[in-house]
Design an enzyme around this catalytic site. Structure first.
Site, PDB file in Angstrom:
ATOM      1  N   THR B 154      -7.752  -5.940 -11.953  1.00 58.71           N
ATOM      2  CA  THR B 154      -7.254  -6.186 -13.064  1.00 58.71           C
ATOM      3  C   THR B 154      -7.886  -7.419 -14.036  1.00 58.71           C
ATOM      4  O   THR B 154      -8.539  -6.158 -14.849  1.00 58.71           O
ATOM      5  CB  THR B 154      -6.267  -7.239 -12.081  1.00 58.71           C
ATOM      6  N   LYS B 180     -11.248  -5.718  -4.780  1.00 58.72           N
ATOM      7  CA  LYS B 180     -10.636  -6.885  -6.018  1.00 58.72           C
ATOM      8  C   LYS B 180     -10.525  -7.440  -6.079  1.00 58.72           C
ATOM      9  O   LYS B 180      -9.799  -8.766  -4.824  1.00 58.72           O
ATOM     10  CB  LYS B 180      -9.887  -5.839  -7.186  1.00 58.72           C
ATOM     11  N   THR B 191      -4.535 -11.721  -6.647  1.00 57.22           N
ATOM     12  CA  THR B 191      -4.769 -10.893  -4.827  1.00 57.22           C
ATOM     13  C   THR B 191      -6.103 -10.960  -5.068  1.00 57.22           C
ATOM     14  O   THR B 191      -6.459 -10.541  -5.857  1.00 57.22           O
ATOM     15  CB  THR B 191      -3.691  -9.726  -4.866  1.00 57.22           C
ATOM     16  N   THR B 427       3.172 -16.987 -21.518  1.00 53.62           N
ATOM     17  CA  THR B 427       4.311 -16.065 -20.820  1.00 53.62           C
ATOM     18  C   THR B 427       5.241 -15.746 -22.170  1.00 53.62           C
ATOM     19  O   THR B 427       5.459 -17.094 -23.648  1.00 53.62           O
ATOM     20  CB  THR B 427       5.043 -16.952 -19.925  1.00 53.62           C
TER      21      THR B 427
END
Lengths: 427, 427
Positions: B154, B180, B191, B427
């Site tokens: 990512t 990752k 993650t 956001t």
């Protein structure tokens, strides 16, 4: 329970206390660096200290003193050198400091408690301390709290002080406090210190219990960067000079006193979080629905301490995923289908599912709370120090279930300035 | 124990594996976002998953699958949407994903394991996934590891891949891995994921034990910002295609295999720490002298995770007081008179007392290790990705006593860019 009134005077607001703060020449900056709090009679003394296994000499010294006898007349605090990782010479310095102040006050040295803050690995500049002590004792007065609050500060941008009064029977009882701390701190200016004075009469055991419980709900729920220091100390004196009947067991009066003590500690703790290094706002995390209070407090602490949550708040970003993530890793079991998250009044997550919400309004809320907490800068013309407000926290409310356990924690946002302050010191 | 050789090929280095990574249209960026690892025969499967109480659907799915039957043929991983905090619809999406890949591979769906990474609260874009799966399966090849490594990334700046070979009896055995992770991550790109393949034959119980122990020494000892994610997963397959005798109990061969598995996990873990958001260097903390290994690991983790230590390293400041402070608050009792701290070869603290040391040299050491870990940028003309080196960590060695417990942890420094990356997402 909250029938107290805010008063001025800090640690000298309660009866029978004097305080002082002077420039003794311990800090390289030439700012005030030596503080004293004195009770005119023997006071019941309680303490809560760092749990670190690397501790300053003063911490071990106070622990031993309080274990032997829970009474004190004086608290001496130096700023500039932490007297931690200084070995036997550091212990000897601590003992000499206590003896010097005892002689000057004409009291027994086992009635003196000590605190230090400053650079780890540096011994106290004893020559400066020795020559400062007579002046320090001489300047102690019933209006000396502000001077003491200034002298215990290191990288603090503002001084922290509070005093409250309530009635026990028909007589006023007061608790005052001063504190310092704003991270564990540039350049190693370690430490959260808080000193609390009270003029109620309380039994030693009860006073220690009250203080420990108050610390659990206040200072132990504050996180700036997660770095517990070698010198963290909270010391509280109760000298009975309010002439109210002695409180020796729990009951209505004890509860009233404990609530006020908790409020004093909480206000000081919030002030420390608000003044966190580089912070632009105070964050208050309220957790409800846990199986018990400590579980709720743990979830609250984890959220308030999350670097990701903290940097999102700095970015004025209502990033609820990070709040959920932090809640989940707190080590407290809950059903994720029951998770609820609010930012101010806005519901962001309900029953574990994202809600449609006004992102603009959420971001605006974050901005507005930060703006409202700024306070005023120091005024060199009047000598008044800078101020910050703890009355406009960013409130994150999290529900983790249907239990009755609840708790709060406080922190601050993570800004460029935190990194700047902590990276750009070059030894 | 370390008689292995480094080879190329990542997860397709071991025999009997194919892998693929494609652009399915899940990431808004248009980068590769769907990855597959397939074993040509049923493989023994083991897993270690996030301990968070807020978990992605794939985590619960894998846990249940592995509990029912510790075998698998395929791992499907999507990037872009974390499928966490998505409730029942998220679970249904996970189940459908497994069924779709099972149909395309013509295997039973209970042989499929799943992983997701991306934005918390977002469901997988199932239309894109559905239309991508035939292409994904078709492109799976014995040279597909690099494509898979790219598709699980990512905000990673570099892909993470390793493969090692050793001899068991007279036959080669290989373990490969891709991973990752670079923080818990902008913008919620949560993650740490790692997938390991092996062509040895191992019993299910032993393989799980080996993996759990390896994770404890590697992935569980890495900290970028302390934020465990909702999706963290480590999955390891062992398919027996090396045709070596089955390893069913501990002994010389099992130890050899476990050492190589641990090395694969450790290299991937270090690569994740080095690629930490905003990091300029890898930090390796080595702790010795504890009463047992977990105590040592805990001290190491606490130091590697300290914001104050991390920002000092970013400032190239040999600030040992912060290292001592972090060691002290790790919750592991030790005698502070026995504390020793080294930075590289320089002794900073001995028997709890500061040592005279060359500050210039210490600062130079920090700078030089950071410079040496930079690697090369991506080369658009050849299509080669960026690289970073894990071979030049800043090494902090801490002795806490005379016990035999030892352990290591890895982290990275805390820079302005960490705050920037995590604050400036709106956001």
């Amino acid at each position: 329970m909250s029938d107290w009134t805010q008063i001025s005077g800090g640690v000298t607001a309660p009866k029978g206390y004097r305080a002082a703060g002077i420039i003794a020449g311990l800090k390289p900056s030439g700012l005030p660096d030596l503080a004293l709090i004195v009770s005119e009679v023997d006071a019941i003394a309680a303490g809560v200290f760092t749990t670190s296994h690397v501790r300053a000499a003063c911490v071990d010294y106070c622990r031993e003193q309080l274990q032997a006898k829970p009474t004190a007349r004086a608290i001496l605090c130096n700023a500039g050198q932490a007297n931690a990782a200084t070995g036997l010479p550091g212990i000897i310095d601590a003992q000499e400091s206590a003896q010097l102040i005892a002689q000057a006050l004409n009291i027994s040295s086992d009635l003196v408690l000590l605190a230090s803050t400053g650079v780890i690995g540096q011994r106290i500049k004893m020559d400066a301390l020795r020559s400062g002590i007579p002046r320090l004792v001489e300047s102690a007065s019933e209006t000396g709290s502000a001077a003491a609050a200034k002298a215990i500060a290191t990288t603090d941008l503002v001084t922290k002080s509070v005093a409250l009064e309530t009635m026990i029977g028909d007589r006023p009882v007061r608790i005052g406090g001063i504190a310092k701390g704003s991270g564990m701190i540039h350049p190693n200016m370690a430490t959260m210190l808080a000193f609390v004075t009270c003029d109620a009469a309380v039994s030693p055991q009860l006073w220690q219990q009250m203080l420990s419980r108050a610390a659990d709900q206040s200072f132990n729920q504050v996180t700036v960067d997660g770095d517990t220091s070698t010198n963290d100390s909270l010391i509280a004196l109760a000298n009975g000079q309010s002439r109210t009947p002695a409180i020796t067991e729990m009951g209505a009066e004890a509860e009233k006193l404990e609530a006020m003590l908790t409020k004093v500690c909480t206000d000081l703790a919030k002030a420390i979080a608000r003044d966190g290094e580089g912070a632009t706002c105070l964050i208050e995390v309220r957790v409800t629905g846990a199986s018990h209070n400590e579980a709720a407090r743990r979830v609250a602490r984890t959220i308030a301490g999350s670097s990701l949550v903290k940097s999102a708040i700095f970015g004025r970003d209502p990033n609820w995923g990070r709040i959920a993530g932090a809640a989940g890793r707190a080590g407290v079991p809950f059903n994720q289908e029951e998770l609820q998250i609010r930012l101010g009044d806005l519901l962001l997550l309900k029953n574990g599912q994202p809600q449609a919400f006004d992102r603009q309004a959420a971001s605006q809320y974050l901005k507005q709370q930060a703006d409202a907490s700024i306070g005023s800068p120091a005024d060199p013309s009047t000598g008044n120090g800078a101020t910050q407000s703890i009355d406009h926290p960013v409130v994150i409310s999290v529900g983790v279930g249907t239990g009755s356990g609840h708790g709060m924690a406080w922190g601050c946002d993570l800004s460029y300035d935190y990194v700047k302050i902590n990276a750009e010191y070059t030894t």
